[in-house]
Design a protein around this motif. Structure first.
Motif, PDB file in Angstrom:
ATOM      1  N   ASP A   2       2.058   2.045  -1.339  1.00 43.33           N
ATOM      2  CA  ASP A   2       0.774   1.739  -0.712  1.00 43.33           C
ATOM      3  C   ASP A   2      -0.221   2.875  -0.919  1.00 43.33           C
ATOM      4  O   ASP A   2      -1.412   2.638  -1.151  1.00 43.33           O
ATOM      5  CB  ASP A   2       0.982   1.483   0.780  1.00 43.33           C
ATOM      6  CG  ASP A   2      -0.315   1.131   1.481  1.00 43.33           C
ATOM      7  OD1 ASP A   2      -0.918   0.096   1.124  1.00 43.33           O
ATOM      8  OD2 ASP A   2      -0.726   1.884   2.378  1.00 43.33           O
ATOM      9  N   GLU A   5      -1.601   2.631  -4.401  1.00 40.37           N
ATOM     10  CA  GLU A   5      -2.430   1.445  -4.609  1.00 40.37           C
ATOM     11  C   GLU A   5      -3.777   1.535  -3.908  1.00 40.37           C
ATOM     12  O   GLU A   5      -4.772   1.002  -4.397  1.00 40.37           O
ATOM     13  CB  GLU A   5      -1.679   0.200  -4.132  1.00 40.37           C
ATOM     14  CG  GLU A   5      -0.494  -0.174  -5.017  1.00 40.37           C
ATOM     15  CD  GLU A   5       0.265  -1.371  -4.487  1.00 40.37           C
ATOM     16  OE1 GLU A   5       0.021  -1.754  -3.312  1.00 40.37           O
ATOM     17  OE2 GLU A   5       1.106  -1.924  -5.225  1.00 40.37           O
ATOM     18  N   ARG A   6      -3.837   2.235  -2.757  1.00 44.25           N
ATOM     19  CA  ARG A   6      -5.064   2.165  -1.956  1.00 44.25           C
ATOM     20  C   ARG A   6      -5.759   3.499  -1.697  1.00 44.25           C
ATOM     21  O   ARG A   6      -6.937   3.508  -1.333  1.00 44.25           O
ATOM     22  CB  ARG A   6      -4.755   1.518  -0.603  1.00 44.25           C
ATOM     23  CG  ARG A   6      -4.256   0.087  -0.692  1.00 44.25           C
ATOM     24  CD  ARG A   6      -4.359  -0.616   0.647  1.00 44.25           C
ATOM     25  NE  ARG A   6      -3.544   0.040   1.658  1.00 44.25           N
ATOM     26  CZ  ARG A   6      -3.920   0.213   2.925  1.00 44.25           C
ATOM     27  NH1 ARG A   6      -5.104  -0.183   3.327  1.00 44.25           N
ATOM     28  NH2 ARG A   6      -3.105   0.792   3.786  1.00 44.25           N
ATOM     29  N   HIS A   7      -5.044   4.617  -1.873  1.00 48.04           N
ATOM     30  CA  HIS A   7      -5.625   5.863  -1.391  1.00 48.04           C
ATOM     31  C   HIS A   7      -5.712   6.990  -2.418  1.00 48.04           C
ATOM     32  O   HIS A   7      -6.616   7.820  -2.328  1.00 48.04           O
ATOM     33  CB  HIS A   7      -4.819   6.376  -0.190  1.00 48.04           C
ATOM     34  CG  HIS A   7      -4.732   5.403   0.940  1.00 48.04           C
ATOM     35  ND1 HIS A   7      -5.825   5.017   1.676  1.00 48.04           N
ATOM     36  CD2 HIS A   7      -3.673   4.721   1.448  1.00 48.04           C
ATOM     37  CE1 HIS A   7      -5.454   4.149   2.601  1.00 48.04           C
ATOM     38  NE2 HIS A   7      -4.159   3.944   2.480  1.00 48.04           N
TER      39      HIS A   7
END
Length: 204
Positions: A2, A5-7
């Motif tokens: 995660d 993918e996002r940060h």
């Protein structure tokens, strides 16, 4: 996963960089037998969340996964932690026995999204040699992290000062004799390790 993918930026440095899981097969004794209950009966340990009939302690192979202080499993006169024992107890407890040396069963590389295992995880077969005859009833395991610049942190018993947060883990096989494996000293056997994004389990 995660985080990538996002940060994280493409050139981000992550900590920890890598992780490894080590494990060894053990025979019951008083404490493991208390966890999985009578060998012919159901488990004495169960925990369920609202709206689900799945026991959250159970691994995908049907065993029970618990955090534990490894020193409480083995006879250690210097141990300050005696699982399930009070100062006034006079009953003699049977301790667990290691049936194999420890071995690395899983490794993880977090340095890029592409190197992280898929969400469904992996299965690894690890060849081990039995060091003492007995009944393989559980797997004791712990993890090791690469923090960068040669710094490694391990939760193996005795590798770091005693603390009550990051413990070792015990995976206890199912409650019947069909879920365990008789092992003979000197013979080779295979330990199967499985994981996904949220759990790890073992089989023999």
């Amino acid at each position: 996963r995660d985080a990538w993918e996002r940060h994280l930026a493409a050139d981000a440095i992550v900590v920890p960089k890598m992780a490894r899981i080590y494990a060894q097969v053990v025979e019951g004794g008083h404490y493991i037998n208390n966890i999985h209950g009578p060998i012919h009966g159901p488990s004495n340990v169960a925990l369920r969340t609202s709206g689900s009939d799945k026991d959250v302690f159970l691994g995908s192979a049907g065993g029970i996964l618990l955090p534990i202080h490894a020193e409480s499993l083995f006879k250690c006169n210097n141990s300050l932690f005696k699982l399930g024992e009070a100062p006034g107890d006079k009953d003699t407890k049977s301790y667990s026995t290691a049936l194999s040396e420890s071995a690395m069963v899983m490794d993880f590389d977090f340095t890029s999204k592409e190197l992280i295992p898929p969400p469904e995880g992996r299965t690894r077969e690890v060849d081990l040699t039995c060091i003492k005859s007995g009944l393989g009833q559980a797997v004791l395991f712990w993890w090791e992290l690469d923090l960068g610049d040669g710094q490694i942190y391990s939760t193996q018993e005795g590798k770091a000062p005693w603390q009550d947060h990051w413990q070792q883990c015990l995976y206890v096989f199912g409650p019947t004799t069909n879920d365990t494996l008789p092992l003979t000293e000197g013979e080779n056997f295979t330990l199967i390790a499985k994981h996904d994004d949220t759990s790890i389990s073992f089989d023999l």
